[in-house]
Design a protein around this motif. Structure first.
Motif, PDB file in Angstrom:
ATOM      1  N   ILE A  62      10.868   5.444   0.028  1.00  0.00           N
ATOM      2  CA  ILE A  62       9.584   4.371   0.243  1.00  0.00           C
ATOM      3  C   ILE A  62       9.950   3.209  -0.800  1.00  0.00           C
ATOM      4  N   ARG A  63       9.970   3.692  -1.739  1.00  0.00           N
ATOM      5  CA  ARG A  63       9.907   3.469  -2.643  1.00  0.00           C
ATOM      6  C   ARG A  63      10.686   1.155  -2.498  1.00  0.00           C
ATOM      7  N   LYS A  64      11.860   2.147  -2.745  1.00  0.00           N
ATOM      8  CA  LYS A  64      12.990   1.382  -2.522  1.00  0.00           C
ATOM      9  C   LYS A  64      12.924   0.680  -1.349  1.00  0.00           C
ATOM     10  N   ASP A  65      12.982   1.062  -0.765  1.00  0.00           N
ATOM     11  CA  ASP A  65      13.205   0.582   0.852  1.00  0.00           C
ATOM     12  C   ASP A  65      12.600  -0.420   0.752  1.00  0.00           C
ATOM     13  N   GLN A  66      10.780   0.157   1.073  1.00  0.00           N
ATOM     14  CA  GLN A  66       9.712  -1.079   1.237  1.00  0.00           C
ATOM     15  C   GLN A  66       9.548  -2.023   0.432  1.00  0.00           C
ATOM     16  N   THR A  67      10.082  -2.127  -1.353  1.00  0.00           N
ATOM     17  CA  THR A  67       9.997  -2.873  -2.208  1.00  0.00           C
ATOM     18  C   THR A  67      11.333  -3.969  -1.642  1.00  0.00           C
ATOM     19  N   GLN A  92       2.483   1.780  -3.725  1.00  0.00           N
ATOM     20  CA  GLN A  92       1.712   2.025  -4.159  1.00  0.00           C
ATOM     21  C   GLN A  92       1.095   3.926  -4.091  1.00  0.00           C
ATOM     22  N   MET A  93       1.007   4.461  -2.684  1.00  0.00           N
ATOM     23  CA  MET A  93       0.758   5.552  -1.959  1.00  0.00           C
ATOM     24  C   MET A  93       1.951   6.781  -3.202  1.00  0.00           C
ATOM     25  N   ALA A  94       3.632   6.055  -3.072  1.00  0.00           N
ATOM     26  CA  ALA A  94       4.759   6.430  -3.285  1.00  0.00           C
ATOM     27  C   ALA A  94       4.821   6.683  -4.623  1.00  0.00           C
ATOM     28  N   LYS A  95       4.566   5.505  -5.547  1.00  0.00           N
ATOM     29  CA  LYS A  95       3.941   5.656  -7.287  1.00  0.00           C
ATOM     30  C   LYS A  95       3.345   7.052  -7.249  1.00  0.00           C
ATOM     31  N   GLY A 152       0.976  -1.112   0.138  1.00  0.00           N
ATOM     32  CA  GLY A 152      -0.198   0.022  -0.139  1.00  0.00           C
ATOM     33  C   GLY A 152       0.471   0.792   0.138  1.00  0.00           C
ATOM     34  N   ALA A 153       1.751   1.247   1.062  1.00  0.00           N
ATOM     35  CA  ALA A 153       2.614   2.308   0.760  1.00  0.00           C
ATOM     36  C   ALA A 153       3.402   2.711  -0.666  1.00  0.00           C
ATOM     37  N   ALA A 208       9.571  15.265  -1.559  1.00  0.00           N
ATOM     38  CA  ALA A 208       8.265  14.898  -1.504  1.00  0.00           C
ATOM     39  C   ALA A 208       8.540  13.918  -2.026  1.00  0.00           C
ATOM     40  N   LYS A 209       8.766  14.728  -3.303  1.00  0.00           N
ATOM     41  CA  LYS A 209       8.781  13.338  -4.207  1.00  0.00           C
ATOM     42  C   LYS A 209      10.168  12.234  -4.151  1.00  0.00           C
ATOM     43  N   ALA A 210      11.207  12.678  -3.751  1.00  0.00           N
ATOM     44  CA  ALA A 210      12.765  12.028  -3.229  1.00  0.00           C
ATOM     45  C   ALA A 210      12.084  10.886  -1.943  1.00  0.00           C
ATOM     46  N   LEU A 211      11.079  11.423  -1.053  1.00  0.00           N
ATOM     47  CA  LEU A 211      10.909  11.016   0.402  1.00  0.00           C
ATOM     48  C   LEU A 211      10.184   9.545  -0.531  1.00  0.00           C
ATOM     49  N   ALA A 212       8.860   9.496  -1.317  1.00  0.00           N
ATOM     50  CA  ALA A 212       8.387   8.840  -2.293  1.00  0.00           C
ATOM     51  C   ALA A 212       9.135   8.173  -3.009  1.00  0.00           C
TER      52      ALA A 212
END
Length: 189
Positions: free
Chosen positions: A172-177, A151-154, A148-149, A165-169
């Motif tokens: 989040i995508r990289k780390d949580q994947t 998806q929200m980051a994408k 879910g996170a 904010a886009k950099a944090l997203a």
């Protein structure tokens, strides 16, 4: 006297320019950036709440390490996003606020504004478990939560305007994947 006045005016002008330049990058935001921060804060809070449960419910080193990593990453991200919202003059979700108390659980339903959130019942079930049952439930729930996170980051990366904010997203995508892959390995799936 004229020179001193001129120097004071020039110094004041330079100070005003530098302070507005410093905040202009973070002040450049749109509705998607605000939604990202307002939704991701309670999303991250729930993940850190889930991770904190591991300390007293499992002895599995890999689960304990993963839970510690989640808390270490997402706590500071909550603080960062809270700072943005305050700077932008937008509401910061209250602790325990999952968008007005609505159930945003999403085990595959893409209609929720916060995909991957666990229901109160799921959280209670996780809290009541321990040992192998906790590990299985924690990993399964956290995979859905992380998906879910991601998806929200994408969505933030495609629709957001604020560079931070886009950099944090992206982080989040990289780390949580990567964490999803680890959890799936631990689940044997």
């Amino acid at each position: 006297m004229k020179v001193a006045t001129l120097v004071a005016v020039a110094a004041a002008a330079l100070t005003a320019c530098s302070s507005s330049d410093d905040s202009s990058a973070s002040a450049d935001f749109n509705k998607a950036d605000v939604s990202f921060a307002q939704d991701m804060i309670p999303h991250h809070r729930q993940a850190t709440e889930m991770a904190a449960l591991a300390k007293t419910r499992t002895d599995t080193a890999a689960v304990l390490e993963l839970a510690a990593d989640i808390e270490a990453a997402q706590g500071p991200e909550i603080d960062t996003m809270t700072g943005w919202l305050k700077e932008w003059g937008k509401d910061v979700p209250a602790d325990g606020d999952d968008m007005g108390g609505m159930d945003h659980s999403n085990m595959g339903d893409d209609s929720s504004s916060m995909p991957g959130m666990m229901s109160d019942d799921q959280m209670a079930e996780l809290e009541a478990s321990s040992g192998v049952a906790f590990d299985q439930m924690f990993l399964t729930m956290m995979v859905a939560h992380h998906e879910g996170a991601v998806q929200m980051a994408k969505a933030e990366q495609s629709d957001g305007k604020n560079a931070e904010a886009k950099a944090l997203a992206g982080t989040i995508r990289k780390d949580q994947t990567a964490e999803i892959a680890t959890m799936r390995d631990l689940l044997g799936s």
